[in-house]
Design a protein around this motif. Structure first.
Motif, short mmCIF file in Angstrom:
data_model
loop_
_atom_site.label_atom_id
_atom_site.label_comp_id
_atom_site.label_asym_id
_atom_site.label_seq_id
_atom_site.Cartn_x
_atom_site.Cartn_y
_atom_site.Cartn_z
N GLU A 167 0.83 -1.22 0.00
CA GLU A 167 0.00 0.00 0.00
C GLU A 167 0.86 1.26 0.00
OE1 GLU A 167 -0.20 -2.18 2.61
OE2 GLU A 167 -2.20 -3.07 2.64
N GLU C 162 -9.03 -1.13 8.19
CA GLU C 162 -8.48 -1.71 6.98
C GLU C 162 -9.58 -2.52 6.27
OE1 GLU C 162 -4.98 -5.00 6.25
OE2 GLU C 162 -4.80 -3.56 7.85
N THR C 166 -7.08 -4.27 0.33
CA THR C 166 -6.62 -2.91 0.62
C THR C 166 -6.21 -2.14 -0.63
OG1 THR C 166 -4.39 -3.77 0.97
CG2 THR C 166 -5.81 -3.53 2.90
N PHE C 171 -6.62 2.00 0.14
CA PHE C 171 -6.34 2.13 1.57
C PHE C 171 -4.90 2.56 1.79
CE2 PHE C 171 -4.75 0.15 5.53
CZ PHE C 171 -5.60 0.75 6.45
#
Lengths: 240, 240, 240, 240, 240, 240
Positions: A167, C162, C166, C171
């Motif tokens: 991420e 979360e 994700t 996210f």
């Protein structure tokens, strides 16, 4: 997969195993011609545990990494593996490396290139390799880049490895490959890297999580384990 | 494509033709079962030229749009087309519409849904339809949403139409479909919409440009014309 | 954590456990005052396995979910839990729900709110709850929103759960909370949800992966398990 | 802050004052050990007003910048300041600079690094320094990067300075530090830079605006002035 | 500016002054025809200080806001101002409001619309107004949206106000308007809002900072104060 | 446009024609002083068709490209064109090139610079040129970068060319320039590049599509053809 040529550029000795080992094993099993380029041994940046041993030397680290990576390749069924032994941390980005990559792509003429994705927030080497390989592919595909005996290639597909922390590296999943049938081979290959023991469990669990995602997004119950890649380009196809 | 079920949700009477006509014609030609839902006639938002006629009425506009869209569908080979005659500008987003979409997905049980992508900077109706269809697909795939006689569906693939102005709508090409073989059918279908004459040239040229992109990204010289779609989800597959 | 008030808004019966169970248990252990609001039972969207039982009914599903969620809360040490029994799939977004959230925030006066993050690509209910809770917090903090007996609150911290997938939900990790000491409690709580058995392993492994990330990003070797949250706002503090 | 080691990399002679002067003064006041590295004097890129004086020379500009920066450091309480006297516009990005940064991090062993954020749309030097410092921190934290006498460091926190024009530089506030108590020291330090007079008012007002933001986001009325930083990594902590 | 028609949609009683007061005053001074729509009084969300007075009532707050906003408009030279007295916190988003906006655009036939930008992270009303005004503009420009006596409009330019905290609201500066000549008028207008005293200093300083940015980005030394707006669309012009 | 100085940096021999030819011709027609810098001939990367001729040589390719580009410039009315004959694929990014660009900007003192935009997903040379030109402009505008006889410049406007595949290169349209009156000149100029025949049709159609967009976004019916550019900076102006 039969007859497909796959060329894998791995920044360090184990990257190709953690990030694409299941896919590589699967392609080989189904008749693909896979070549792995281990560009550096990762002596400086990816061998932290080995450096905990007393009186450690660069040569010994290289030897261990060479052996581990060779064994892992064997577990995956890889027959063609090259070790370029470039430096790491930082990764060299000079013209010589770029030309070597370009020449290699011209020689192997891959249908598919697998390498690092465009950003790895905790590993600048991965960014460097991605940039080099991508630029090399552009040059390989350009008729004006004349290399005697090595004719121009046509545009291949290119996919990016999943980085360690996705991420915060802006990794966008583009393609999930089901690796259920080659999962055991990947496990065995990962277990060859004794100096990075904590990563074995990490990437074992990641294969499980990616399997869960693959099932959820496809509705195919049989997908147990998967690997995830970024798409360098949109897909171009005859049908969805 | 043989045997695949494709469900197309078109906000207005012509959207499915401009944005996916070549793909629809190709799928039908190869044995797919395609249903097109024309959700509104686009009377208020997509019939500007018709309103230049003196003493125009809503009923007449609807009749013209119905006839044009029906003829276009015929040119593409579409046998199943439904006209829901919802209002447009603004598009209704109430529970009834959502439930109708959900029910339709349960009935048709598509492998592939084609609809508007998540943002069209100059057409809020397209945003609304995308949101509704997506939410309907989630509900259709959920076992707890009980509709007697219509069992739960499994996750289908969903792709988003290219909007009119792509870059300012944050459109990201996910999949290019080669439509060289169905290009003529698309041309004929487009020509049915006399009130949107300027769009025929626009989407003719777009098919050409997308063909150029498809060739460049794939290395396949034979791709002359293409349509481009956004991927709602990453691709999940057995191989690249 | 001693004396802190934490308010958790969970769209469905198990969300708060999968996504924040370790953090909740840790805060309670250290003297925080935690309230969990289970906004819906997730009958339609989050109870797929229960609907596989023959002759299942909404009432029975609700009863099972109520019991499981209550037991899980107990495992985490939660004493204050409310079940609002709203509908799900789709989640209601009317004024009444917004006002109830606003009023609850005024009553509980939390230092910290935990709820869903701004986008969950496969769960529109989570998006709806996030939007509602956020708007409710803004209203609660505004002096002109007069609720007799419930004075205005001051800006609290807000963190987002979360989501399940994700990367495709955009996210962005903002804060990792070490849950090593409360990990066992979380495991026990998760095991109460028999109808979502596959998620227990999923979130067990996620706690392990997030622990790996937390160690890597902090250099603190003792962090074994972690939960990850998005920051609704930048951090404001006396020191880094 | 007591006992914390802070290492500040400033591309030019005044950057650390405009962007982090209040935070530096506060940390020192509370017992932190702060080192400032002024990497270049900013002779070419950040001394426009000095070059308006007739017969100006590089040496004289350097001398003035050295004196101003030294005085400013004194006002902030900084005892450890190094002037590396590198070139600017463009900033050198060779291996020697990278190794010097790495070595400095190994020597200072900071808990916190402050430096430029990843993009400054009107100052490429800032981008270069960010990239170098970040890569140096990665190398410093890697056991295989062997520097005799300087053992490997563990992951430190890293924060990015606010650039001059934030929105067009994609600056994302990650942490606001309240500098109300050190605001006067920052003012005095800023006033040492006579050649950049217009910036004194600019950064005075910015501290006021950031104080407004800090109050609004935290609900803490006492925050009058603040500095804002980007987070290189998510926060990892025992509690929110 | 001579002869241009400008239509301003302000969510609450003071928004148009803080965010566009200088631009409005300048346009009027140069002969533009400006209409300001104050959509709500901001009783619930933007009148915090007024609610600190004992026994405050909604009616009294409305009366004060009405008077302050009317006076401020006068200071800017605004002759056409409408107070719609809609509710705030939350802002109503029903069909009636949308149609009223559409009708107003048809009546005023503006060359330029100024309103809130697409995201304000701490003010959901601003998001709602932006969405409504934008959708209203689309409907106004569509020939099929028939309103007797009010012919279709052609596409106008639309610009978005700067929100209070720009970076966390993803605000992207598109156009800076020099307001040096109308700065004093803006100051006087801002001073009419006694209940939002802290904002006067805030927006005074912001005009100074934006002036600094404008000078830096244009090279025009005479720009002292500026206001900054987001572009809803790219600029279309005869020359740069 | 009268009296404006425009400086165009083109990575390869034809870029300035495909991407800005209409704008260049229009500016010249209206009295602007335009200089085009053709930085490389594009021998390796942009001359694929020429390399299909047997026994092709670098010298011959350069000669052809030089002649074609010179003729095209003539069609546009360009009187000042320089051929720097740098290498391409990869493009050199050393200090010498940067200094040459800086010096050229000091000499030409442009009001407007046109060059490649920040990302071209299939052409790394374009990225390199953009980076160099941008950095050169910063250095040119900095008083401390002393070049005897060439005084400092003030901030000019900079705009980025549209890349070949816009969406996957994250191209954001900032300004559309109407080229209806210079469209024929652009067509003639494009037709000079015989080795890139397929691009003539491509950019002919693109001018048509951009004309459609320009009409739609401005409401000006007379805009038939347009070119689209990215804005390096926000617009700063006296009015919208």
């Amino acid at each position: 997969m039969e007859g497909k040529k796959v060329l894998v550029f791995s920044a360090h000795a184990a990257d190709y195993v953690w990030r694409a080992g299941g896919t590589i094993a699967k392609y080989i099993k189904h008749g693909a011609d896979v070549t792995v380029i281990v560009m550096s041994y990762g002596v400086r940046g990816e061998s932290n545990d080995l450096w905990k041993m007393p009186d450690q030397t660069v040569e010994r680290v290289k030897a261990i990494r060479h052996e581990e990576s060779s064994k892992a390749a064997e577990k995956l069924g890889v027959k063609n593996i090259e070790f370029w032994d470039l430096e790491d941390y930082p990764f060299p980005t000079d013209r010589e490396v770029l030309d070597r990559i370009t020449r290699t792509i011209r020689e192997k003429r891959p249908d598919i290139i697998l390498t690092h994705d465009k950003k790895d927030v905790i590993n600048p080497d991965h960014d460097a390799v991605r940039q080099l390989v991508f630029q090399g592919s552009i040059m390989s595909n350009s008729a004006g880049v004349v290399i005697p005996g090595l004719p121009v290639t046509k545009q291949m597909m290119i996919f990016g490895f999943e980085p360690h922390q996705t991420e915060i590296s802006d990794f966008k999943p583009g393609t999930f490959i089901d690796i259920t049938e080659s999962y055991e081979a990947k496990l065995e290959a990962m277990r060859c890297f004794k100096a990075q023991n904590h990563l074995i469990e990490y990437y074992t669990q990641r294969a499980f999580l990616r399997g869960n995602h693959a099932r959820r997004l496809s509705g195919v119950k049989e997908y147990k384990y998967a690997e995830c890649f970024a798409n360098f380009f949109p897909r171009v196809a005859e049908e969805f």
